[in-house]
Write an enzyme that holds these catalytic residues in place. Structure first.
Site: not given
Ligand code: NAG
Ligand code: NAG
Length: 377
Positions: A37, A343, A346
């Site tokens: 991610s 978040d 990240h």
């Protein structure tokens, strides 16, 4: 404008272009990226559509498959090299692969996942799968060119030796089993993780790749999500609010990765393998956000619950959940540029830009190589 004048301008432009070209120490035509991610530019959500705002709110103003409010480090690298954002390999609409492909997907691991994404939150697109996709990509490009059928979004056949191959993967191998196996359990298989990264580099070398940029792991002991989720004693918290035990384990992993890459350089001596120590940049950001004009290190911008970390594992950023008859919504702050963490897991675009700048100007490289000198002309 008459023909003579046009000719003069044409000659001047060519002269400028060729002068710039000779200044370049390297000239990357494309980026091929392997990751999770932290560098996904839309692959996971192309396969499993479900992303919503506030993801993407800062730069794109809509969700675009990145696990942050704006650009990821890979986006800043591409921009610095004068290349477009790297299209996700899995995205069939709107992709342009002339300047590379991005195989990274959210939740990817280096090791093969044991169960499916829907059970464990681990992506099926592990590093071995991403490498297979790279091989498939190259053989399709070669085939289309040999048949004279290359479409306009396909790179030239000699692209693979003129590309930068980037790796930002391993975080999920590291964190995925921390809660169940603990640090010592996870350490058992980390040598496998670094050796598989090295094997992947050697396989891409066989495909013609010569320049490899490997990002190490960030200090996950400072991540708001892990500060909430992972078991630890208060005595484990350092003066910056980070967990010492987990950060030490990351540092051990990074040392192992560094040593593996030193070995790999001896195996493929005409390759350029760069170890990018983003860990030190991220650690400094978490410890001293105000030195970078930010306000919060270990507190997430987008989350629920407020408090020192603004993170609650019952409801993740952008989601609403019914808990005890009450709708809980994890919303974003209005000033993500003041936060390192977007978040809880990240980094924000603002933090990504600072890390990317450190990579671009070469200050965190071994061996040092300012990528700015590699800007595409
Ligand atoms: C929670 O939100 C859902 C979706 O918006 C809504 O249908 C439901 O009525 C809400 N429930 C409560 C208790 O507010
Ligand atoms: C490189 O980038 C880092 C991080 O943004 C910064 O601290 C450093 O001053 C920069 N160095 C140069 C030479 O620009």
């Amino acid at each position: 404008m008459n023909l003579e004048a046009r000719k003069v301008i044409f000659v001047v432009v060519i002269a400028i272009l060729s002068a710039q070209k000779s200044d370049a120490e390297c000239d990357f035509e494309a980026i091929f990226n392997f990751g999770d991610s932290n560098s996904d530019t839309g692959g996971f959500y192309a396969a499993f559509p479900s992303e919503n705002l506030p993801y993407g709110m800062t730069y794109f103003k809509k969700p675009v498959g990145r696990a942050t409010d704006g650009r990821v480090i890979l986006d800043f690298l591409a921009q610095a090299l004068g290349l477009p954002f790297v299209s996700p390999y899995l995205q069939s609409i709107g992709s342009d692969f002339r300047h590379g492909a991005n195989f990274a997907t959210l939740a990817s691991t280096v090791r093969l996942p044991q169960t499916s994404v829907f059970v464990t939150g681990v992506s099926p697109f592990s590093l071995a799968i991403q490498l297979n996709q790279m091989k498939q990509f190259k053989s399709k490009v070669d085939e289309l060119h040999s048949l004279g059928q290359a479409e306009k979004n396909i790179p030239p056949p000699d692209i693979f030796g003129k590309s930068l191959y980037t790796f930002y993967i391993g975080q999920n191998d590291f964190t995925g089993n921390l809660a169940s196996l603990g640090i010592s359990g996870v350490k058992q298989y980390l040598p496998q993780v670094v050796s598989q990264i090295a094997t992947t580099i050697k396989e891409i070398y066989e495909l013609g790749g010569r320049t490899f940029l490997v990002l190490n792991l960030a200090p996950i002991g400072c991540y708001p999500a892990f500060l909430v989720e992972l078991p630890h004693d208060t005595s484990d918290i350092d003066s910056f609010g980070c967990m010492v035990s987990y950060n030490n384990a990351v540092a051990d992993y990074n040392l192992m990765l560094d040593e593996e890459l030193i070995k790999t350089r001896k195996d493929i001596i005409d390759a350029n393998i760069i170890y990018a120590d983003i860990h030190s940049v991220m650690l400094d950001l978490f410890r001293h956000p105000s030195s970078y004009g930010m306000k919060y290190g270990t507190k997430a911008c987008c989350g629920y619950g407020g408090g020192p970390h603004n993170f609650d594992q019952k409801v993740y950023c952008g989601n609403t959940k019914l808990v005890n008859g009450q709708n809980l919504t994890a919303t974003a702050c209005n000033d993500p540029f003041n936060y390192v963490s977007w978040d809880g897991i990240h980094a924000t675009e603002a933090a990504n830009e600072i890390v990317a700048n450190a990579i671009i100007n070469g200050s965190c490289f071994d061996p040092p190589l300012p990528l700015l000198k590699c800007r595409r002309k």
